[in-house]
Design an enzyme around this catalytic site. Structure first.
Site, short mmCIF file in Angstrom:
data_model
loop_
_atom_site.label_atom_id
_atom_site.label_comp_id
_atom_site.label_asym_id
_atom_site.label_seq_id
_atom_site.Cartn_x
_atom_site.Cartn_y
_atom_site.Cartn_z
CG HIS A 137 -2.03 -1.08 1.07
ND1 HIS A 137 -2.79 -1.53 2.12
CD2 HIS A 137 -2.45 -1.77 -0.02
CE1 HIS A 137 -3.63 -2.46 1.68
NE2 HIS A 137 -3.44 -2.63 0.39
CB CYS B 147 3.49 16.99 -9.14
SG CYS B 147 2.33 18.26 -9.70
CB CYS C 240 3.86 18.66 -13.79
SG CYS C 240 4.92 18.58 -12.34
CB CYS D 18 4.32 20.48 -7.75
SG CYS D 18 5.44 20.37 -9.13
CB CYS E 70 3.55 22.73 -12.01
SG CYS E 70 2.57 21.38 -11.34
P1 OAD Z 1 -7.38 -3.84 10.19
O1 OAD Z 1 -7.59 -2.73 11.16
O2 OAD Z 1 -8.46 -4.16 9.25
O3 OAD Z 1 -7.02 -5.16 10.97
C1 OAD Z 1 -6.02 -5.18 11.95
C2 OAD Z 1 -6.13 -6.48 12.72
O4 OAD Z 1 -5.06 -6.49 13.65
C3 OAD Z 1 -7.42 -6.61 13.52
O5 OAD Z 1 -8.10 -7.78 13.11
C4 OAD Z 1 -6.97 -6.71 14.98
O6 OAD Z 1 -7.63 -7.75 15.68
C5 OAD Z 1 -5.51 -7.05 14.86
N1 OAD Z 1 -4.67 -6.45 15.93
C6 OAD Z 1 -4.64 -5.17 16.34
N2 OAD Z 1 -3.70 -5.00 17.28
C7 OAD Z 1 -3.13 -6.21 17.48
C8 OAD Z 1 -2.09 -6.69 18.33
N3 OAD Z 1 -1.45 -5.88 19.18
N4 OAD Z 1 -1.76 -8.00 18.26
C9 OAD Z 1 -2.43 -8.84 17.41
N5 OAD Z 1 -3.39 -8.43 16.58
C10 OAD Z 1 -3.75 -7.14 16.61
O7 OAD Z 1 -6.01 -3.49 9.43
P2 OAD Z 1 -5.42 -4.14 8.09
O8 OAD Z 1 -5.94 -5.51 7.89
O9 OAD Z 1 -3.98 -3.93 8.10
O10 OAD Z 1 -5.38 0.29 3.44
O11 OAD Z 1 -6.10 -3.18 7.02
C11 OAD Z 1 -5.81 -3.35 5.68
C12 OAD Z 1 -5.89 -2.06 4.94
O12 OAD Z 1 -7.14 -1.40 5.23
C13 OAD Z 1 -4.87 -1.03 5.34
O13 OAD Z 1 -3.60 -1.24 4.75
C14 OAD Z 1 -5.48 0.25 4.86
C15 OAD Z 1 -6.91 0.03 5.28
O14 OAD Z 1 -7.85 0.65 4.48
C16 OAD Z 1 -5.20 1.47 2.84
O15 OAD Z 1 -5.13 2.48 3.46
C17 OAD Z 1 -5.08 1.42 1.36
#
Ligand code: OAD
Length: 253
Positions: free
Chosen positions: A127, A135, A138, A159, A161
């Site tokens: 990600h 930018c 441009c 930027c 521009c």
């Molecule tokens: P989520 O917030 O969806 O999931 C994080 C998971 O980590 C949860 O299921 C929690 O139970 C677990 N968790 C939190 N703290 C923990 C700890 N200390 N030990 C063990 N488990 C823990 O986050 P992601 O799956 O990373 O994308 O989210 C995926 C994507 O959604 C992100 O990269 C972001 C978001 O939209 C973009 O921004 C493009």
């Protein structure tokens, strides 16, 4: 916070005996550094609408919304980048696992650059991150230092521009970096899948990981259950730093 639980000895044996591991990390690996995740209660998406005055939580990372109103993303960025964030024990565990030659591929969904800060050498940030930017008018490329001034003040970097410099964080509606997409299409051979701290809800990284899960030995470590727990050979519901400590003692010593 869940109670520390002893890891299944068979999970530890599998980790100890495996090389060429595919590690996939998510926001859960950074929560003990003080960065809230997205979908846990109290996570970013539960507070974003009110805190950043958004029409819906994911708007903060939605490219169509960013074009209309980039300010909320830059406010969040300053909060994230100004915080004195340090890698967690689990990030450090992965550095040592890599140094032992046991990691084939490390993919992170996180934009916080903590894997690199910890010392991991080869990280695919599917990600993106703030390391570079572009930018939107441009197309000029920038390094973090070129736009960190306004970024750290929560202001919009421009930027020469007049276009907005957007950090290379991947928003909903944008393509993922080639470094990840080539993996996605190639599905290189690995011996073990280790998924850490992700709800596995965001595509395409979720289907990338889950395509491996029934075919090769696999471990999921996450605080909360995910809809895909049944696909993994071993699931440990617990704290990642606790997992890292136990794995260090049993796998790396
Ligand atoms: P989520 O917030 O969806 O999931 C994080 C998971 O980590 C949860 O299921 C929690 O139970 C677990 N968790 C939190 N703290 C923990 C700890 N200390 N030990 C063990 N488990 C823990 O986050 P992601 O799956 O990373 O994308 O989210 C995926 C994507 O959604 C992100 O990269 C972001 C978001 O939209 C973009 O921004 C493009």
């Amino acid at each position: 916070m869940s109670q520390n639980k002893t890891l299944n000895p068979d999970l530890l044996k599998l980790l100890k005996e495996s090389g060429n591991i595919l590690v996939v990390t998510g926001a859960g690996i950074s929560t003990s550094a003080g960065i809230i995740d997205f979908r846990s209660p109290g996570g970013l998406y539960s507070v974003a609408v009110e805190r950043y005055n958004l029409p819906y939580p994911e708007a903060i990372f939605d490219i169509a919304y960013f074009h209309k109103n980039p300010a909320p993303f830059f406010r969040l960025s300053a909060e994230l980048l100004l915080a004195d964030i340090k890698p967690t024990p689990c990030h450090h565990f992965l550095v040592d696992l890599e140094a032992k030659g046991k990691i084939g591929i490390l993919v992170t969904q996180n934009i916080d650059m903590l894997h690199e800060k910890a010392g991991s050498k080869h990280v695919i940030e599917c990600h993106g991150s703030y390391r570079t930017g572009r930018c939107l008018s441009c197309g000029k490329r920038f390094e973090y230092k070129d736009f960190s001034g306004p970024l750290l003040k929560g202001e919009i970097p421009y930027c020469k521009c007049g276009g907005i410099i957007k950090p290379d964080v991947v928003f909903f509606g944008e393509s993922l970096p080639e470094s990840f997409m080539s993996l996605f299409y190639r599905r290189p051979k690995v011996d073990l899948l280790l998924v850490l701290g992700t709800s596995l809800t965001v595509q395409p990284v979720s289907s990338f990981a889950l395509d491996y899960a029934p075919r090769i030995p696999s471990i999921l470590v996450n605080r909360d259950p995910t809809p895909y727990d049944g696909r993994f050979s071993y699931v440990h519901h617990g704290e990642l730093d606790d997992f890292a400590q136990q794995a260090w003692d049993n796998v790396l010593r």
